[in-house]
Design a protein around this motif. Sequence first.
Motif, PDB file in Angstrom:
ATOM      1  N   LEU A  70       0.848  -1.192   0.000  1.00  0.00           N
ATOM      2  CA  LEU A  70       0.000   0.000   0.000  1.00  0.00           C
ATOM      3  C   LEU A  70       0.879   1.236   0.000  1.00  0.00           C
ATOM      4  CD1 LEU A  70      -2.812   1.367   0.324  1.00  0.00           C
ATOM      5  CD2 LEU A  70      -2.444   1.241   2.801  1.00  0.00           C
ATOM      6  N   SER A  71       0.688   2.097  -0.981  1.00  0.00           N
ATOM      7  CA  SER A  71       1.443   3.341  -1.052  1.00  0.00           C
ATOM      8  C   SER A  71       1.108   4.240   0.133  1.00  0.00           C
ATOM      9  CB  SER A  71       1.120   4.068  -2.358  1.00  0.00           C
ATOM     10  OG  SER A  71       1.621   5.392  -2.339  1.00  0.00           O
ATOM     11  N   ALA A  73       0.909   7.342   0.150  1.00  0.00           N
ATOM     12  CA  ALA A  73       0.104   8.496  -0.239  1.00  0.00           C
ATOM     13  C   ALA A  73      -1.393   8.233  -0.122  1.00  0.00           C
ATOM     14  CB  ALA A  73       0.437   8.905  -1.672  1.00  0.00           C
ATOM     15  N   VAL A  74      -1.804   6.977  -0.012  1.00  0.00           N
ATOM     16  CA  VAL A  74      -3.232   6.675   0.113  1.00  0.00           C
ATOM     17  C   VAL A  74      -3.774   7.178   1.445  1.00  0.00           C
ATOM     18  CG1 VAL A  74      -4.927   4.811   0.280  1.00  0.00           C
ATOM     19  CG2 VAL A  74      -3.117   4.695  -1.438  1.00  0.00           C
ATOM     20  N   ASP A 245       5.534   6.650  -8.875  1.00  0.00           N
ATOM     21  CA  ASP A 245       4.258   6.671  -9.596  1.00  0.00           C
ATOM     22  C   ASP A 245       3.809   8.064 -10.001  1.00  0.00           C
ATOM     23  OD1 ASP A 245       3.671   7.685  -7.120  1.00  0.00           O
ATOM     24  OD2 ASP A 245       2.121   6.228  -6.623  1.00  0.00           O
ATOM     25  N   VAL A 255      -0.608  11.216 -10.651  1.00  0.00           N
ATOM     26  CA  VAL A 255      -0.530   9.771 -10.430  1.00  0.00           C
ATOM     27  C   VAL A 255      -1.733   9.149 -11.126  1.00  0.00           C
ATOM     28  CG1 VAL A 255      -0.611   7.929  -8.716  1.00  0.00           C
ATOM     29  CG2 VAL A 255       0.623  10.048  -8.212  1.00  0.00           C
ATOM     30  N   SER A 283       5.173   0.916  -8.792  1.00  0.00           N
ATOM     31  CA  SER A 283       4.032   1.552  -8.130  1.00  0.00           C
ATOM     32  C   SER A 283       3.144   2.369  -9.055  1.00  0.00           C
ATOM     33  CB  SER A 283       4.532   2.466  -7.001  1.00  0.00           C
ATOM     34  OG  SER A 283       5.399   3.459  -7.497  1.00  0.00           O
ATOM     35  N   HIS A 306      -1.796   2.676  -5.446  1.00  0.00           N
ATOM     36  CA  HIS A 306      -2.065   4.066  -5.096  1.00  0.00           C
ATOM     37  C   HIS A 306      -3.304   4.533  -5.859  1.00  0.00           C
ATOM     38  CE1 HIS A 306      -0.450   8.501  -4.882  1.00  0.00           C
ATOM     39  NE2 HIS A 306      -1.667   8.370  -4.419  1.00  0.00           N
TER      40      HIS A 306
END
Length: 666
Positions: A70-71, A73-74, A245, A255, A283, A306
């Motif tokens: 899991l990125s 940024a989420v 990404d 992204v 990613s 993401h």
Amino acid sequence: MPDWSYQTLFRPLLFRLPARVARGLTLRAMGTVSRMPGGTLLIKALGHMEPAPLLATTFAGIRLATPVGLSGAVDPEHLATRALAQLGFGFVEAGPITPRPIRHAAPIRLDVEEEAIVYPSAYENEGAEAALRRMRAPDHALPQFARLAPSPDADRVQAIEELGALLDMFGGEHSVAALVIEGVSAARSRDDNVHMASRLTAYLTGPNRSKPCLLYVPLDFPDEWLTELLQTADSSVWSGFVIGDAIGGKEGATVGRDGKSACLAKVALVRSQAAGSPALLASAGVHAPVDALELMDAGADYVLLHGGFVFAGPGLPKRVNEVVQHRKLAELPGGEADPPFWRNWGWMCLLGIGMIIGGLIAWHIATSTVLLSYDEDFLGMTGSEVSAIAPHLLHFMSHDRITLAGTMISIGILYYRLAKHGLRHGLHWAKTAVLVSGAVGFPSFFLYLGYGFFDPLHAAAAAILLPMFLLSMRRNPDRPYRDPVNLRNDKTWKRSLWGQLCFIVVGISLCVGGIVIATVGVTNVFVPQDLRYLGLTRETLDLANPRLVPLIAHDRAGFGGALLADAVMILILALWGLQQGARWLWWTLLAGGAPGFLAGLGIHLSIGYTDFVHLLPAYFVFALYVAGLILLYPYLMKSEDAAVPLADEGEMPVQRGEVPVGRKLD
């Protein structure tokens, strides 16, 4: 928030809100649910996302349950990491983490058509100190990768100093499994990047390298610079590379889905030029399971989600895991042979056949004499004498018994089909469905205790069928699903989510209906519409024969228990069992539902019990049942145009003692 609710209900509403507001609402809601008692169990149950052991890999001594990460940024504020960790991820990224907080008031923009997210800055975060506090006390058990970055406006001297300070801060933390270091940038010159990479390599050589370190390669980093960097990279320092990404631009960092082509090129370049066999995380552009496969075929070992997680939904990690599992199974020798008929699943087939036969017999009796000899003995009255009390009384008793008979046939069909196509192949969800159904259905026999009427035929049937049920549950370990799985977020898949939602509502509605009917059966026995149809009061029935109400109560309570046993199977099948191309599931839903609806609606029309309010729930559920079958038909009756592609022969074998998911076994 599984895909069947996200794509159909929540996404259309959330995408109408400002992106920051929508993200905050979603993550806070998920976080709140996960912190409630039983919340994480509920999240797991809704999606059935527990990864199979076959997916587990080891990276630099770190066990990862799946190759899907899991990125950071989420969920940059870590509002819902506890919930997100239940969705099938193998690791979570925290970051980018800069020395000081970076915040922006400018809006985040969603381009729904292009499936792209435009951030005003790719480096929004709460700063190193806050990130470290959160990583020291995680509310989940997944490995945490800290992505460290210098301030975006730092020159190379300041950037090196900041990265050194961040490495000192996070490098010694036990809660941090690996470090992802943003040591190069497309915004700096070639010479600055070479200098920074050299300084980082020197810093990480020896005792300063306390954890696996991965170099973060921006998606827009020039290929010629990357080639030069890879040729001089020290494989003893860098355990791997992460392909970013985001692509920078005047509006900010984008992204999205279009980043996949650049990511594929970067992955192939790193895999061909890097010394040794470093781990490679991709990613960008993973919006559907097929995207992950393409990146893995290009050489990626792991993927980070993401933008695709936002647009495709929370079920994406599970779907990627399923295609990776299917790939691995296809590369292994032939699967385990099905167990013999008599070991377990055959007994459930016989139980299903027994339920069907019992239902047909009950239907025949209910449409002819209605009452059996022991019913008349209990009442001390014949059927004609019961009819003399009220013209509709025997019809009313017949309607209860026919609806029960139809439900028994439905249960029998579901038992037989789930045994033949599910238990036989060790499918966990099918075993759970029949186990829960049996655990609900058999005890419902004792609901007669509410009024004291003992049904010897019902008792004899339960005594015969219960051993079959117990024998069907023995010695049947779970086995992975081997048939092809869904690859794309196409119209067929999206339409199927509406069909899945229909059947989930059907299952929930029937569960509620079964509980209500069983409760009424052991308490009030009648609803007002029943008494209006009969043209009697309960007191009148008691005066005519005090044993009439207990006999009717037994029928109603038994029907409620049977309906609940039927409903839980439909609900679990709809929640966990639907797979593209599983034709048997569509026929199971059709055949398993038809007898119940035919009996329930048909008998009401036949005897003239057509009160609209009384039948409205049945009309509602039947409409959903038909709609669900129509919407699911293209998805269940037709497989993907192409099976999951296998990697090309001759690709580079792994050097870390394991089989990478994207490369062919030698």
